[in-house]
Design an enzyme around this catalytic site. Sequence first.
Site, PDB file in Angstrom:
ATOM      1  N   GLU A   1      -2.279   8.996  -0.890  1.00 31.72           N
ATOM      2  CA  GLU A   1      -3.346   8.101  -0.429  1.00 31.72           C
ATOM      3  C   GLU A   1      -4.701   8.822  -0.447  1.00 31.72           C
ATOM      4  O   GLU A   1      -5.737   8.205  -0.632  1.00 31.72           O
ATOM      5  CB  GLU A   1      -3.027   7.672   1.006  1.00 31.72           C
ATOM      6  CG  GLU A   1      -4.033   6.775   1.662  1.00 31.72           C
ATOM      7  CD  GLU A   1      -3.569   6.326   3.042  1.00 31.72           C
ATOM      8  OE1 GLU A   1      -2.709   7.013   3.630  1.00 31.72           O
ATOM      9  OE2 GLU A   1      -4.061   5.301   3.531  1.00 31.72           O
TER      10      GLU A   1
ATOM     11  N   ARG B   1       5.124   4.188   6.306  1.00 30.68           N
ATOM     12  CA  ARG B   1       4.648   4.026   7.677  1.00 30.68           C
ATOM     13  C   ARG B   1       4.670   2.547   8.086  1.00 30.68           C
ATOM     14  O   ARG B   1       5.057   1.694   7.289  1.00 30.68           O
ATOM     15  CB  ARG B   1       3.263   4.645   7.843  1.00 30.68           C
ATOM     16  CG  ARG B   1       2.185   3.952   7.056  1.00 30.68           C
ATOM     17  CD  ARG B   1       0.849   4.692   7.219  1.00 30.68           C
ATOM     18  NE  ARG B   1      -0.202   4.023   6.515  1.00 30.68           N
ATOM     19  CZ  ARG B   1      -1.137   4.648   5.807  1.00 30.68           C
ATOM     20  NH1 ARG B   1      -1.137   5.958   5.695  1.00 30.68           N
ATOM     21  NH2 ARG B   1      -2.082   3.960   5.213  1.00 30.68           N
TER      22      ARG B   1
ATOM     23  N   TRP C   1     -11.446  -5.829  -2.089  1.00 33.20           N
ATOM     24  CA  TRP C   1     -10.059  -6.258  -1.896  1.00 33.20           C
ATOM     25  C   TRP C   1      -9.892  -7.707  -2.381  1.00 33.20           C
ATOM     26  O   TRP C   1      -8.970  -8.035  -3.101  1.00 33.20           O
ATOM     27  CB  TRP C   1      -9.682  -6.119  -0.407  1.00 33.20           C
ATOM     28  CG  TRP C   1      -9.177  -4.736  -0.043  1.00 33.20           C
ATOM     29  CD1 TRP C   1      -7.933  -4.439   0.417  1.00 33.20           C
ATOM     30  CD2 TRP C   1      -9.889  -3.485  -0.107  1.00 33.20           C
ATOM     31  NE1 TRP C   1      -7.826  -3.072   0.634  1.00 33.20           N
ATOM     32  CE2 TRP C   1      -8.993  -2.471   0.327  1.00 33.20           C
ATOM     33  CE3 TRP C   1     -11.169  -3.107  -0.495  1.00 33.20           C
ATOM     34  CZ2 TRP C   1      -9.360  -1.121   0.385  1.00 33.20           C
ATOM     35  CZ3 TRP C   1     -11.533  -1.759  -0.440  1.00 33.20           C
ATOM     36  CH2 TRP C   1     -10.640  -0.797  -0.011  1.00 33.20           C
TER      37      TRP C   1
ATOM     38  N   ASP D   1       0.832  -1.206   0.000  1.00 35.29           N
ATOM     39  CA  ASP D   1       0.000   0.000   0.000  1.00 35.29           C
ATOM     40  C   ASP D   1       0.863   1.250   0.000  1.00 35.29           C
ATOM     41  O   ASP D   1       0.576   2.218  -0.679  1.00 35.29           O
ATOM     42  CB  ASP D   1      -0.954  -0.007   1.202  1.00 35.29           C
ATOM     43  CG  ASP D   1      -0.230  -0.165   2.532  1.00 35.29           C
ATOM     44  OD1 ASP D   1       0.900  -0.682   2.543  1.00 35.29           O
ATOM     45  OD2 ASP D   1      -0.799   0.226   3.574  1.00 35.29           O
TER      46      ASP D   1
ATOM     47  N   GLU E   1       3.043  -0.029   7.939  1.00 37.11           N
ATOM     48  CA  GLU E   1       2.099  -0.929   7.256  1.00 37.11           C
ATOM     49  C   GLU E   1       2.870  -1.716   6.202  1.00 37.11           C
ATOM     50  O   GLU E   1       3.364  -2.775   6.448  1.00 37.11           O
ATOM     51  CB  GLU E   1       0.958  -0.140   6.596  1.00 37.11           C
ATOM     52  CG  GLU E   1      -0.005   0.481   7.581  1.00 37.11           C
ATOM     53  CD  GLU E   1      -1.404   0.592   7.006  1.00 37.11           C
ATOM     54  OE1 GLU E   1      -1.864  -0.316   6.303  1.00 37.11           O
ATOM     55  OE2 GLU E   1      -2.055   1.625   7.287  1.00 37.11           O
TER      56      GLU E   1
HETATM   57  C1  BGC Z   1      -3.952   1.030   3.701  1.00 35.33           C
HETATM   58  C2  BGC Z   1      -4.779   1.020   2.456  1.00 35.33           C
HETATM   59  C3  BGC Z   1      -5.653  -0.193   2.533  1.00 35.33           C
HETATM   60  C4  BGC Z   1      -6.611   0.136   3.638  1.00 35.33           C
HETATM   61  C5  BGC Z   1      -7.740  -0.796   3.812  1.00 35.33           C
HETATM   62  C6  BGC Z   1      -4.889   1.247   4.832  1.00 35.33           C
HETATM   63  O1  BGC Z   1      -4.297   1.387   6.023  1.00 35.33           O
HETATM   64  O2  BGC Z   1      -2.912   1.930   3.650  1.00 35.33           O
HETATM   65  O3  BGC Z   1      -4.241   1.415   1.325  1.00 35.33           O
HETATM   66  O4  BGC Z   1      -6.218  -0.639   1.392  1.00 35.33           O
HETATM   67  O5  BGC Z   1      -5.931   0.340   4.850  1.00 35.33           O
HETATM   68  O6  BGC Z   1      -8.694  -0.121   4.397  1.00 35.33           O
END
Ligand code: BGC
Length: 903
Positions: free
Chosen positions: A750, A483, A544, A479, A485
């Site tokens: 984002e 950060r 998703w 994503d 993630e």
């Molecule tokens: C991510 C997104 C992801 C989403 C899902 C986020 O924290 O960065 O890109 O698809 O969560 O809700």
Amino acid sequence: MIFQKGKKDNYDSVKSPTSLFCEYVSNPLGVDVIRPRFSWELEHSERGQLQSAYQVLVASSQKNLDAENGDKWDSGKVASEESINVIYAGSALKSEKTYYWKIRIWEKDEKMSPWSKVATFEMGLLNPDDWRGRWIEGKSHGESTSSDPVHGTTKMPYGYLLRKEFSIEKDIAQARVYVSGLGYYEMRINGNKIGDFVLDPGWTDYKKRVLYSTYDVSKYVKKGKNVVGIILGNGRHIEAYGYGPPKTILQLNIEFTDGVSKNIVTDESWKSASGPILSNDIYNGETYDARLERPGWDTPLYDDSDWDGAKIADEPGGKLVSQASFPPIKVTKIIQPIEITSPNPDVYVYDFGQNFTGWVRLCLSGPRDTTVKLRYAELLHEDGMINVVPNRGAKATDTYILKGEEEEVYEPRFTYHGFRYVEVTGFPGTPTLENIEGRVVHSAVEPTGGFICSNSLINSIHKNVLWGQLSNLMSVPTDCPQRNERMGWMGDAQLVTEEAIYNFQMAGFYTKWLEDIGDSQAEDGSVPDVVPPYWSHYPADPVWGTACVVIPWYLYQYYGDKRVLEKCYSGIKRWVEFLAGKATDYILSYSKYGDWCPPAHIKPVDTPGELTSAWYYYHDTLILSKIAHILGKSAEAKRYSQLSSKIKEAFNKKFLKDDHYATGSQTSNVLPLFLDMVPEDKKEAVLKNLIDDIVVTHGAHLNTGIVGTRYILDVLTKYGQADLAYKLATQTTYPGWGYMLREGATTLWERWEYLADGGMNSHNHIMFGSIDAWFYKVLAGINIDPAGPGFGRIIIKPYVVGNLNYVSASIRTMRGMISSSWKKSDHSLALNISLPVNTQAKVSVPKMKLGNVTIKESGKAVWENSSYIEGIAGITGASEDEEYVTFEVGSGLYSFELLKGKS
Ligand code: BGC
């Protein structure tokens, strides 16, 4: 064998095939596909060329192949147009063996080509028993911690070293290493880093599958004493995800010139010791204490008598699988900083002028014990200090402690960052632009696309998409890179798959990720939002989860990869059945994120989650029925086609109002229009509702989240509104891609807003990147034709829109380069096309509202007074509609010219 050897008189104009690929790679090492596939490209000076037959020879030695003895496989002359993904059908291939292959073809008129040059492929370790070593681990001498939003805080052992000394007495013919190290490893032989892979191996669920790499190390292993060394780090193999601590497995196969071979493998005879890498973590960065280096540890001269013995480690559990077709992560580019500032005494901030993924290499000298800190950030505060708030829990800090030598060079190994700015503190003296360079790091997918046009704003959006896409290919599609993630969020990935495929050779990358998806599928058929499921979010939001359907589908359409459909079919079916089980009266309503991140929000406000979920249920079922049809499963094709009709009916019943769907939000209308779900008598009204919402309510702006954004430009184009799509694509006021650029974006954000706090505001997300596929498909007009997957059939249909004067694009397909360039002048248009051999196309020349038009090709009229003029090589027919004249065209280069009236 049907052909006659060396019929040279046939060779005249037929060139030998080039670009021989095996499993998408040129001369791969470590192939572990039992029946690998072959592809080749063809060239010809004349137009309209098709392959009518081919012959592949695969031999166990170069000598046999040179003697035209395909002792492993001689396909004979196969009457077939197939030139991509031709499946090996010879006798069983053996682990570690090198095979030699070549190919020749016959043209449509039976002329035979010369043989191609020889290509090779080498098999990896096909059976678990081929691995003679064991997983081992050493002793870590300390630990730090890391945290993420799902698992909280977890322990992270320090990095450490493993080494093994061995002697070689005989002359070496060749040496190969098969190696994996979890989470990350660096392998060294006799003082050299082996290979240019970094952050290896790719991420997987290590309990299901562990990737290994194969290296040719023939030139590193020497007669006499040798040392192989491994540095281990954490990567994703951490306790929080149910793995850890680090471990490695290695097998070095040395073949001697006398035909005998020897293996060096990981076992208890290896030694382990602490090294200079202390904390190492993807999120927090790396600490490297150069004082703790062990000079010469990876060479034979070193005394390891005070090292500990390595231990046999628990096996990770996953099957060892080769990375042969999967693009490794590499440093692909080096960039220089453009500016250095000092917002505070002793604080220096470097600006690279570009948000990217990787790290910096630091070059410096100074007193021993000096500690230099590098902190990475996407943004600056007003006062010029870096803004690390968007990194959230990721400390993104590399620390280097000097050993006090004349020149010291450091770059981290087991972390990466997403950044544009780097803050340097603790630097001995005053740093200059020369002390640091940026190392751009990502999965090294081959660039295949090129796009440029007369509108510099579009070119800049394209550039930002490329940087954003590459930043988010880190062995899985992520994503974001900055950060804590960096997960394989499936929604983000599926929305930009087409864009990625236009720009890069993605087949190997996605094939691996589809395996990850397969590994993650639960008993009940559900897949998670995040793959590998390091964060265990089940079941996926349908937006998703659709990645498990859409990505194989695109691989089939763009690369002609039918095997991937076969492999994924049962998983797709289980996913659709899972959705069916959740649906009530054919409406699937559960939704977690839906049309995520519309203007001013994170969660959708205008588009009901129920609508996006119900739509994807239809979408996935429809694609499943098409896949079943392609695979010859006619009963299932029928069943899912019928199911999709029922879903469509229920969808319209529930969401279709007089002239709009659901709330009338842009996304609500766009989705059913995209899949032709709108009843004929309502189409115009729904379209008008959409256009009004864009133009009147939102002043020519989109009001979509990631889902609507993916489809809105395609829908407007499809329904005769390409100019409005262009307006949205080039809008410079909020919200839009142009607005991001105006606010200084160098990658995509984002959110549609410029945000700099600690919320959801990454400045390097790719999920709005689908616009780039529209540039290729619509502005340049390069499209797949479902009639010939893998660009066997091509549709070229450019749209001359807005203020564009020229567009030029190309893509390197499996069959060769396709290009489309047009240039507009007052009352004319020039369109140049290039189509590879073994393709056929429909080329639509826009009439530009010029009324009665004449079209010439290379100066000769081919269309006049609404009629097709025969006789131009490569062109076999033409027809017209209101907007275009469409030609049936074979391979070759064409220059069309559109003129008003008679020539
Ligand atoms: C991510 C997104 C992801 C989403 C899902 C986020 O924290 O960065 O890109 O698809 O969560 O809700």
